[in-house]
Design a protein around this motif. Structure first.
Motif, PDB file in Angstrom:
ATOM      1  N   GLY A 195       0.752  -1.587  -0.047  1.00 28.36           N
ATOM      2  CA  GLY A 195       0.103   0.439   0.149  1.00 28.36           C
ATOM      3  C   GLY A 195       0.897   1.175  -0.066  1.00 28.36           C
ATOM      4  N   ALA A 196       2.363   1.181   0.915  1.00 27.43           N
ATOM      5  CA  ALA A 196       3.068   2.221   0.806  1.00 27.43           C
ATOM      6  C   ALA A 196       4.851   1.795   0.359  1.00 27.43           C
ATOM      7  CB  ALA A 196       2.775   3.033   1.722  1.00 27.43           C
ATOM      8  N   THR A 197       4.913   3.503   0.296  1.00 32.34           N
ATOM      9  CA  THR A 197       6.585   2.640   0.293  1.00 32.34           C
ATOM     10  C   THR A 197       7.007   4.018   0.984  1.00 32.34           C
ATOM     11  OG1 THR A 197       6.984   1.986  -1.750  1.00 32.34           O
ATOM     12  CG2 THR A 197       8.770   2.671  -1.371  1.00 32.34           C
ATOM     13  N   ILE A 198       7.154   4.191   2.127  1.00 30.72           N
ATOM     14  CA  ILE A 198       7.902   5.434   2.227  1.00 30.72           C
ATOM     15  C   ILE A 198       8.926   5.367   3.380  1.00 30.72           C
ATOM     16  CG2 ILE A 198       6.917   6.223   5.477  1.00 30.72           C
ATOM     17  CD1 ILE A 198       4.680   5.411   4.401  1.00 30.72           C
ATOM     18  N   ALA A 199       9.582   6.590   2.841  1.00 34.87           N
ATOM     19  CA  ALA A 199      11.465   6.563   2.645  1.00 34.87           C
ATOM     20  C   ALA A 199      12.187   5.190   2.556  1.00 34.87           C
ATOM     21  CB  ALA A 199      11.510   6.442   4.171  1.00 34.87           C
ATOM     22  N   GLY A 200      11.592   4.887   1.747  1.00 35.02           N
ATOM     23  CA  GLY A 200      12.314   4.172   0.946  1.00 35.02           C
ATOM     24  C   GLY A 200      12.099   2.577   1.254  1.00 35.02           C
ATOM     25  N   VAL A 201      11.636   2.217   2.148  1.00 34.09           N
ATOM     26  CA  VAL A 201      10.573   0.763   2.276  1.00 34.09           C
ATOM     27  C   VAL A 201       9.074   0.556   1.721  1.00 34.09           C
ATOM     28  CG1 VAL A 201      10.467  -0.242   4.544  1.00 34.09           C
ATOM     29  CG2 VAL A 201      12.309   1.722   4.776  1.00 34.09           C
ATOM     30  N   ALA A 202       9.434  -0.151   1.349  1.00 36.65           N
ATOM     31  CA  ALA A 202       7.515  -0.746   0.847  1.00 36.65           C
ATOM     32  C   ALA A 202       6.894  -1.327   2.294  1.00 36.65           C
ATOM     33  CB  ALA A 202       8.314  -2.192   0.571  1.00 36.65           C
ATOM     34  N   GLN A 203       5.970  -1.194   2.538  1.00 36.79           N
ATOM     35  CA  GLN A 203       4.444  -0.674   4.212  1.00 36.79           C
ATOM     36  C   GLN A 203       3.999  -1.507   3.088  1.00 36.79           C
ATOM     37  OE1 GLN A 203       5.283   0.951   6.952  1.00 36.79           O
ATOM     38  NE2 GLN A 203       7.354   1.870   6.051  1.00 36.79           N
ATOM     39  N   ARG A 204       3.705  -3.130   4.254  1.00 35.79           N
ATOM     40  CA  ARG A 204       2.422  -3.647   4.127  1.00 35.79           C
ATOM     41  C   ARG A 204       2.098  -3.513   5.746  1.00 35.79           C
ATOM     42  NH1 ARG A 204       3.091  -8.774   1.055  1.00 35.79           N
ATOM     43  NH2 ARG A 204       0.189  -8.230   1.427  1.00 35.79           N
ATOM     44  N   ALA A 205       0.548  -3.195   5.361  1.00 33.98           N
ATOM     45  CA  ALA A 205      -0.389  -3.141   6.449  1.00 33.98           C
ATOM     46  C   ALA A 205      -1.316  -4.453   7.166  1.00 33.98           C
ATOM     47  CB  ALA A 205      -0.929  -1.806   6.403  1.00 33.98           C
ATOM     48  N   ALA A 253      -3.238   5.639   8.412  1.00 34.54           N
ATOM     49  CA  ALA A 253      -1.443   5.488   9.006  1.00 34.54           C
ATOM     50  C   ALA A 253      -0.681   6.218   8.419  1.00 34.54           C
ATOM     51  CB  ALA A 253      -1.331   4.827  10.626  1.00 34.54           C
ATOM     52  N   GLN A 254      -0.854   5.127   7.026  1.00 35.87           N
ATOM     53  CA  GLN A 254       0.565   5.262   6.520  1.00 35.87           C
ATOM     54  C   GLN A 254       0.611   6.207   5.087  1.00 35.87           C
ATOM     55  OE1 GLN A 254      -0.848   1.321   4.415  1.00 35.87           O
ATOM     56  NE2 GLN A 254       1.095   0.638   4.915  1.00 35.87           N
ATOM     57  N   ILE A 255      -0.653   7.137   5.212  1.00 33.09           N
ATOM     58  CA  ILE A 255      -0.717   8.383   4.030  1.00 33.09           C
ATOM     59  C   ILE A 255      -0.031   9.216   4.476  1.00 33.09           C
ATOM     60  CG2 ILE A 255      -2.439   9.804   2.401  1.00 33.09           C
ATOM     61  CD1 ILE A 255      -4.167   7.582   2.557  1.00 33.09           C
ATOM     62  N   ASP A 256      -0.691   8.949   6.217  1.00 33.59           N
ATOM     63  CA  ASP A 256       0.219  10.065   7.204  1.00 33.59           C
ATOM     64  C   ASP A 256       1.644  10.143   7.326  1.00 33.59           C
ATOM     65  OD1 ASP A 256      -0.297  12.878   8.860  1.00 33.59           O
ATOM     66  OD2 ASP A 256       0.479  10.843  10.367  1.00 33.59           O
ATOM     67  N   ASP A 257       2.068   9.015   7.346  1.00 28.41           N
ATOM     68  CA  ASP A 257       3.551   8.854   7.606  1.00 28.41           C
ATOM     69  C   ASP A 257       4.468   8.987   6.287  1.00 28.41           C
ATOM     70  OD1 ASP A 257       2.993   7.515   9.879  1.00 28.41           O
ATOM     71  OD2 ASP A 257       3.426   5.271   9.762  1.00 28.41           O
ATOM     72  N   ALA A 258       3.583   9.044   5.669  1.00 27.32           N
ATOM     73  CA  ALA A 258       4.631   9.138   3.789  1.00 27.32           C
ATOM     74  C   ALA A 258       4.037  10.693   3.723  1.00 27.32           C
ATOM     75  CB  ALA A 258       3.227   9.119   2.638  1.00 27.32           C
ATOM     76  N   VAL A 259       3.540  10.645   4.319  1.00 26.23           N
ATOM     77  CA  VAL A 259       3.213  12.592   4.221  1.00 26.23           C
ATOM     78  C   VAL A 259       5.145  13.703   5.460  1.00 26.23           C
ATOM     79  CG1 VAL A 259       1.820  14.972   4.495  1.00 26.23           C
ATOM     80  CG2 VAL A 259       1.100  13.008   3.456  1.00 26.23           C
ATOM     81  N   ARG A 260       4.557  12.293   6.551  1.00 33.70           N
ATOM     82  CA  ARG A 260       5.646  13.067   7.612  1.00 33.70           C
ATOM     83  C   ARG A 260       7.272  12.948   6.821  1.00 33.70           C
ATOM     84  NH1 ARG A 260       3.281  15.206  11.001  1.00 33.70           N
ATOM     85  NH2 ARG A 260       1.305  14.869  11.999  1.00 33.70           N
ATOM     86  N   ALA A 261       7.037  11.616   6.320  1.00 33.09           N
ATOM     87  CA  ALA A 261       8.143  11.703   5.811  1.00 33.09           C
ATOM     88  C   ALA A 261       9.088  12.187   4.622  1.00 33.09           C
ATOM     89  CB  ALA A 261       8.908   9.910   5.542  1.00 33.09           C
ATOM     90  N   ALA A 262       8.044  12.740   3.775  1.00 34.43           N
ATOM     91  CA  ALA A 262       8.690  13.470   2.925  1.00 34.43           C
ATOM     92  C   ALA A 262       8.759  15.321   3.382  1.00 34.43           C
ATOM     93  CB  ALA A 262       7.143  14.153   1.794  1.00 34.43           C
ATOM     94  N   ARG A 263       8.343  15.296   4.690  1.00 32.74           N
ATOM     95  CA  ARG A 263       8.542  16.458   5.547  1.00 32.74           C
ATOM     96  C   ARG A 263       9.640  16.933   6.170  1.00 32.74           C
ATOM     97  NH1 ARG A 263       5.186  20.596   4.536  1.00 32.74           N
ATOM     98  NH2 ARG A 263       6.358  21.911   4.964  1.00 32.74           N
ATOM     99  N   THR A 264       9.896  15.641   6.935  1.00 35.82           N
ATOM    100  CA  THR A 264      11.216  15.389   7.231  1.00 35.82           C
ATOM    101  C   THR A 264      12.410  15.524   6.270  1.00 35.82           C
ATOM    102  OG1 THR A 264      10.466  14.310   8.549  1.00 35.82           O
ATOM    103  CG2 THR A 264      12.133  13.830   8.256  1.00 35.82           C
ATOM    104  N   ALA A 265      12.004  14.962   5.173  1.00 30.93           N
ATOM    105  CA  ALA A 265      13.383  14.516   3.966  1.00 30.93           C
ATOM    106  C   ALA A 265      13.056  16.439   3.637  1.00 30.93           C
ATOM    107  CB  ALA A 265      13.239  14.231   2.985  1.00 30.93           C
ATOM    108  N   LEU A 266      12.264  16.840   4.116  1.00 36.82           N
ATOM    109  CA  LEU A 266      12.533  18.411   2.778  1.00 36.82           C
ATOM    110  C   LEU A 266      13.556  19.315   3.045  1.00 36.82           C
ATOM    111  CD1 LEU A 266      11.492  20.679   0.881  1.00 36.82           C
ATOM    112  CD2 LEU A 266       9.526  21.576   2.842  1.00 36.82           C
ATOM    113  N   PRO A 267      13.767  19.585   4.496  1.00 30.80           N
ATOM    114  CA  PRO A 267      15.027  20.513   4.550  1.00 30.80           C
ATOM    115  C   PRO A 267      16.396  20.517   3.787  1.00 30.80           C
ATOM    116  CG  PRO A 267      13.792  19.970   6.796  1.00 30.80           C
ATOM    117  CD  PRO A 267      14.017  19.110   5.952  1.00 30.80           C
TER     118      PRO A 267
END
Ligand code: NAD
Length: 493
Positions: free
Chosen positions: A18-28, A55-69
């Motif tokens: 369902g998601a790939t977050i910060a380089g890791v494929a996530q099975r829910a 939760a995965q969608i939230d995590d994905a957006v937060r990962a993008a936010r963390t990587a942004l600066p």
């Protein structure tokens, strides 16, 4: 990066996470939904797509936010090197990507190849733009007051949500991801759940290209996932390609936080054949403009206007050309047109045809399906002549292999008919008269007018429409700017 094509114990088909977050494929564990992925040419289920949960969608957006600066602080030149590497890796993976598109969408080999070439060209183009120092460096603004100094500069918008449809999955993704990364944005990509294997492959190449974890994240699923992504308060920009109706919903949702939006939506474009045009080439361009990708193109020139002196001759040639098209699965030698993307889309296109026909339109001639079509989602190319101007087949985007042909007498009339639509994506004009061509060029209300050319697309030229065809432009320098904010400083030192 984790393996993405995981075999299923029961039927051997793959399951896409369902998601790939910060380089890791996530099975829910608590998967919201899982939908089948079909081979459109056979109608067989070949895999499954998990839909990202809340939760995965939230995590994905937060990962993008963390990587942004950190990503935003990299130099454009270093981002360009990574984009160049992505282009190379796509090229190296060409056979796999072509194969996946043929297997999922049923695209004929040449169309699947073209999609890979377009994606490579897009990443290459934005890689080169990153080396254009003038595009990124702050610029001094000349002011009448010499005691202060003005500067203008462009800064990454922030976290960009990239939402793409199924008709040109890898191409549309490249059109968004390449300029977003060039600008210094981090992204959350949401592909169409119908064709996501191609994006899974693309995202699987990014770590090797040097894209840091968290810079590109992916969430999968349908409308519910897209809605939640658009509404997420930490998303700064939404770049959406899809239908006009969903585009309106996206725009409304984005308005809550005043998110920046680029909307690439539908079309009902015209191809105009003047009497002085070469008719053989006109027929060839009419066929590719209306039936390329089985008509599933936002740029389909499905309203064909032919000057009355050559109308009958054009129709006769068009009938012969349509009859010669081989509609078949992609592996069939000589195939020229593939299937529609899904059974439900086939039902939708058929329903629209029925509505148009019951309202008085008539199919003048159609192609035929090769016997190899079997249970795939195929529809033959169809030509409707002279429908009423309020017939749904003339007014609405069919997004299938249905073209309408009408005659016109004068250029004024052709321009008036062509512009009688609330869309305004593209138009094609075929004529040997340069001054007539110029007149059409400026009179037709469309984001891009092709004059005596096929539907060539270069990343150097922008893409986007007027009216219901959307807001903003992709590709070109404006495509980069759409992921940047223009900012100014005024300084007394
Ligand atoms: P669609 O609008 O149904 O879906 C597009 C994407 O948006 C998909 O990923 C879908 O899951 C997602 N989505 C659906 N509802 C959503 C919502 N409420 N909020 C956020 N995301 C949502 O379109 P489609 O059927 O996938 O694609 C066909 C349409 O795309 C056609 O109308 C075509 O003209 C258009 N299109 C336009 C361009 C262009 O450049 N102008 C290019 C390709 C396709």
């Amino acid at each position: 990066m984790t393996t993405i094509f995981e075999p299923r114990a029961d039927d051997g088909a793959f399951v896409l996470p369902g998601a790939t977050i910060a380089g890791v494929a996530q099975r829910a564990v608590d998967v919201r939904d899982t939908t089948p992925i079909y081979n459109a040419a056979t109608g067989v289920v070949i895999g499954w797509q998990e839909h990202a949960n809340v939760a995965q969608i939230d995590d994905a957006v937060r990962a993008a936010r963390t990587a942004l600066p950190r990503w935003r602080a990299t130099t454009p030149a270093s981002r360009g090197q990574i984009l160049k590497r992505i282009a190379e890796l796509i090229e190296h993976s060409r056979d796999r990507l072509v194969g996946a598109q043929m297997r999922v969408s049923g695209k004929p080999p040449l169309e699947a190849e073209q999609d890979v070439s377009d994606a490579v060209a897009t990443f290459d183009y934005y890689a080169a733009l990153c080396d254009d120092v003038g595009l990124f460096a702050p610029q001094t603004v000349s002011l009448p007051d010499k005691t202060v100094a003005g500067q203008r500069y462009y800064d990454a918008v922030g976290v960009a949500a990239l939402i793409v449809p199924w008709n040109f999955p890898m191409v549309t993704t490249a059109w968004k991801m390449a300029p977003a990364l060039a600008a210094g944005c981090t992204v959350v990509l949401k592909p169409s759940e119908l064709t996501s294997p191609v994006e899974h492959m693309l995202v699987g190449l990014l770590a090797e290209a040097g894209v840091p974890d968290g810079v590109v994240n992916m969430v999968n699923g349908g409308a519910a996932v897209g809605t939640q992504l658009v509404e997420h308060p930490l998303v700064d920009k939404v770049s959406f390609t899809g239908s006009t109706e969903v585009g309106k919903r996206v725009m409304r949702a984005a308005a809550n936080d005043m998110k920046r939006t680029t909307l690439e939506l539908g079309g009902k474009s015209a191809l105009i054949v003047r009497a002085d045009a070469d008719l053989d080439s006109a027929v060839s361009l009419a066929v590719s403009g209306a039936f390329g990708n089985a008509g599933q193109m936002c740029s389909a020139t499905a309203r064909i206007l032919v000057q009355d002196q050559v109308y009958n001759e054009f129709l006769a040639k068009l009938e012969a050309a349509v009859g010669a098209l081989m509609v078949a699965p992609p592996m069939r030698a000589g195939v020229s047109m593939g299937p529609l993307v899904s059974a439900s889309h086939l039902v939708r296109v058929r329903a629209m045809l029925d509505a148009g026909i019951s309202d008085g339109a008539a199919v003048a001639f159609s192609g035929r399906l090769d016997e190899s079509c079997g249970k795939g989602f195929f529809l033959p190319p169809m030509v409707v002549t002279d429908p009423d101007v309020d017939n749904v087949l003339w007014t609405d985007e069919v997004f299938g292999p249905v073209a309408c042909v009408k005659s016109f007498h004068t250029d004024d009339e052709a321009i008036q008919i062509a512009n009688s639509t609330r869309y305004g994506l593209v138009a094609t004009v075929l004529t040997a008269d340069a001054s007539a061509a110029k007149r059409y060029q400026y009179s037709l209300r469309a984001g891009l007018v092709w004059i005596n050319t096929p539907q060539l697309i270069f990343p150097q030229l922008c893409w986007g429409g007027l009216g219901l065809s959307g807001i903003g432009r992709e590709l070109g320098v404006e495509g980069l700017r759409s992921y940047q904010e223009l900012r100014h400083t005024l300084s007394a030192i």
